[in-house]
Write an enzyme that holds these catalytic residues in place. Structure first.
Site, mmCIF file in Angstrom:
data_model
loop_
_atom_site.group_PDB
_atom_site.id
_atom_site.type_symbol
_atom_site.label_atom_id
_atom_site.label_comp_id
_atom_site.label_asym_id
_atom_site.label_seq_id
_atom_site.Cartn_x
_atom_site.Cartn_y
_atom_site.Cartn_z
ATOM 1 N N GLY A 158 102.988 94.989 -42.226
ATOM 2 C CA GLY A 158 103.925 95.713 -43.075
ATOM 3 C C GLY A 158 105.356 95.420 -42.698
ATOM 4 C CB THR A 159 107.012 94.901 -39.399
ATOM 5 O OG1 THR A 159 106.775 96.215 -38.907
ATOM 6 C CG2 THR A 159 108.357 94.416 -38.900
ATOM 7 C CD GLN B 25 103.339 106.823 -42.539
ATOM 8 O OE1 GLN B 25 102.337 107.511 -42.684
ATOM 9 N NE2 GLN B 25 103.538 106.090 -41.455
ATOM 10 C CB SER C 252 101.554 98.749 -43.064
ATOM 11 O OG SER C 252 101.102 98.221 -41.847
ATOM 12 C CB ALA C 253 95.990 97.116 -44.001
ATOM 13 C CG HIS C 254 98.384 99.685 -38.986
ATOM 14 N ND1 HIS C 254 99.312 98.758 -39.410
ATOM 15 C CD2 HIS C 254 99.073 100.601 -38.285
ATOM 16 C CE1 HIS C 254 100.499 99.099 -38.978
ATOM 17 N NE2 HIS C 254 100.395 100.223 -38.289
ATOM 18 C CB CYS D 45 112.181 112.973 -22.810
ATOM 19 S SG CYS D 45 112.161 114.350 -23.926
#
Length: 462
Positions: A69-70, A177, A194-196, A320
């Site tokens: 996807g990136t 998403q 993005s498939a995952h 953090c």
């Protein structure tokens, strides 16, 4: 272990597993070759592309598969910006886009382009009018995600797309998403996924470039995927990714309603059972499976470890828990508390009992972390005094949430109306001290330069 981090990566869908195993036998050959095995692979690829196009709401010849996807986002941005260079080099995007968009924007700006970042409200939502106002005659591309990856807030894509269409500016939609829940409406020009994120195997993305959108792929090209994605694709993974997308969309209405009820339960009970906790994101216009909240006086990394030991995998946008020591850019843009941040994103099939167990475990986990960090109890009001400068709290060198904890310990010794100053060099303090003031009914006066870090001035009101 109860896995509550589907927004990062959803578990492999059973349909994807079956399709992957089957296509390993049928789809191993080069689909560009004319012999039998190649033709068989080509049939699988064409069928996958048609099915994906139907799930997205586009033409099959507008959709290509990418290695992630990136990469789909980067290709969409570089290809459109290059093709529209004569129009101008201005890019518009929201302040809460995925890091893939922000990284590509930084590269564009470093190469001489200009970038306008459109802010969001406290729920993380962009006003379509603000995005429209940011468009200029030299705007080459606008980018707006369909739903936020950290807080689940849905964006006004249809209104933004209409504004972009009127201004003759292409709109890129990162739908990673939201795509599992259905196609993205509106007259957008480019879309990525993005498939995952929907239960497909990792290593598969998709890029849609609608007809009429000027696009010039960058870098070396070959004859595959319309010249937009070079190299031999992972066809079995592509087939599995599309199979899972169709499966989750078919289940979306029923499963979405069920998960929304569970998320509503989390939103209500966390706010009631855990003191000094802020539930963030739009309560209504949101993805059905995501809820994010932040807890005062809590170290996000320690809290995640506590929950992990209790059997829950969740995510966080707290500084953090990151290597950059800065709070999530999404939380920062929203102006909400970042410390002790927890994102719960429920995968399909999450059991009601697992959610109830999480809600039973969470209050004690937060209490334990606060106790470890020496968080203060509520202070008794002091007599009202003159509006004078009070003590200076030196929190230099201390990471979140310690500057806020130190502030909370001292505020009770300051007369109502007087101020105190917190010295801090942790970037999260810039966000968390004003958020603490809003949650505790105190007045945030402002920030002043200091020899190290910054000086944050707070006036006691209650």
């Amino acid at each position: 272990m109860s896995y509550f981090d589907a927004a990062s990566a959803a578990p492999l869908h059973p349909v994807a597993r079956e399709a992957l195993l089957a296509s390993l036998d049928e789809g191993w050959a080069d689909p560009a070759r004319p012999y039998r095995e190649g033709r068989r692979a080509r049939l699988l690829l064409d069928a996958a592309r048609e099915a994906a196009a139907e799930a997205v709401g586009c033409r099959p010849d507008e959709l290509v598969f990418t290695p992630s996807g990136t990469q789909a986002v980067h290709s969409a941005m570089s290809g459109t910006l290059a093709a529209r260079r004569r129009v101008g080099r201005h890019l518009v995007h929201s302040a809460v886009e995925h890091s893939s968009v922000l990284h590509a924007a930084a590269v564009h700006e470093a190469a001489g382009g200009t970038v306008t970042e459109v802010g969001v409200d406290r729920t993380g939502r962009v006003a379509a009018g603000d995005l429209a106002a940011a468009l200029r005659p030299d705007t080459a591309l606008a980018a707006l995600q369909s739903a936020n990856h950290e807080v689940g807030t849905e964006q006004p894509v249809e209104e933004a797309a209409a504004a972009c269409r009127e201004a003759e500016v292409p709109l890129l939609v990162d739908a990673a998403q939201s795509l599992p829940w259905g196609p993205v409406g509106g007259a957008w020009s480019l879309l990525t996924g993005s498939a995952h994120k929907w239960g497909g195997p990792p290593g598969v993305g998709l890029l849609v470039v609608r007809k009429g959108t000027r696009f010039a792929p960058q870098g070396p090209q070959d004859e595959r995927e319309s010249g937009r994605v070079p190299g031999f694709g992972n066809l079995p993974a592509v087939v599995a990714a599309v199979a899972s997308l169709r499966a989750v969309q078919a289940e979306a209405a029923a499963e979405g309603a069920r998960l929304r009820e569970l998320v509503d339960r989390i939103r209500a009970r966390v706010a009631a059972a855990v003191p000094d906790t802020e539930v963030v994101g739009d309560p209504l216009r949101r993805l059905p499976h995501v809820v994010t909240f932040s807890c005062l006086y809590v170290d996000g990394e320690t809290l995640l470890h506590e929950l992990d030991r209790a059997g829950f995998a969740v995510s966080s946008g707290s500084s953090c828990t990151s290597s950059t020591l800065t709070p999530s850019h999404v939380l920062r843009a929203m102006g909400v508390l970042s410390e002790g941040n927890v994102r719960v994103s429920l995968p399909a099939g999450t059991a009601e009992a697992d959610v109830d167990r999480f809600l039973a475990v969470l209050p004690e986990a937060v209490r334990s972390v606060r106790e470890q960090l020496g968080a203060p109890a509520a202070a008794e009001p002091k007599t009202t005094g003159p509006e004078t400068a009070g003590p200076v709290v030196d929190a230099l060198g201390k990471r979140c949430p310690l500057p806020v904890i130190e502030l909370a310990k001292v505020i009770g010794d300051v007369p109502v109306g007087a101020t105190l100053t917190v010295l801090a060099d942790d970037e999260a303090a810039r966000l968390d001290i004003p958020a603490w003031c809003e949650m505790r009914g105190q007045e945030y006066v402002g920030e002043r330069p200091a020899e190290r870090g910054a000086a944050y001035v707070v006036r006691r009101r209650v």
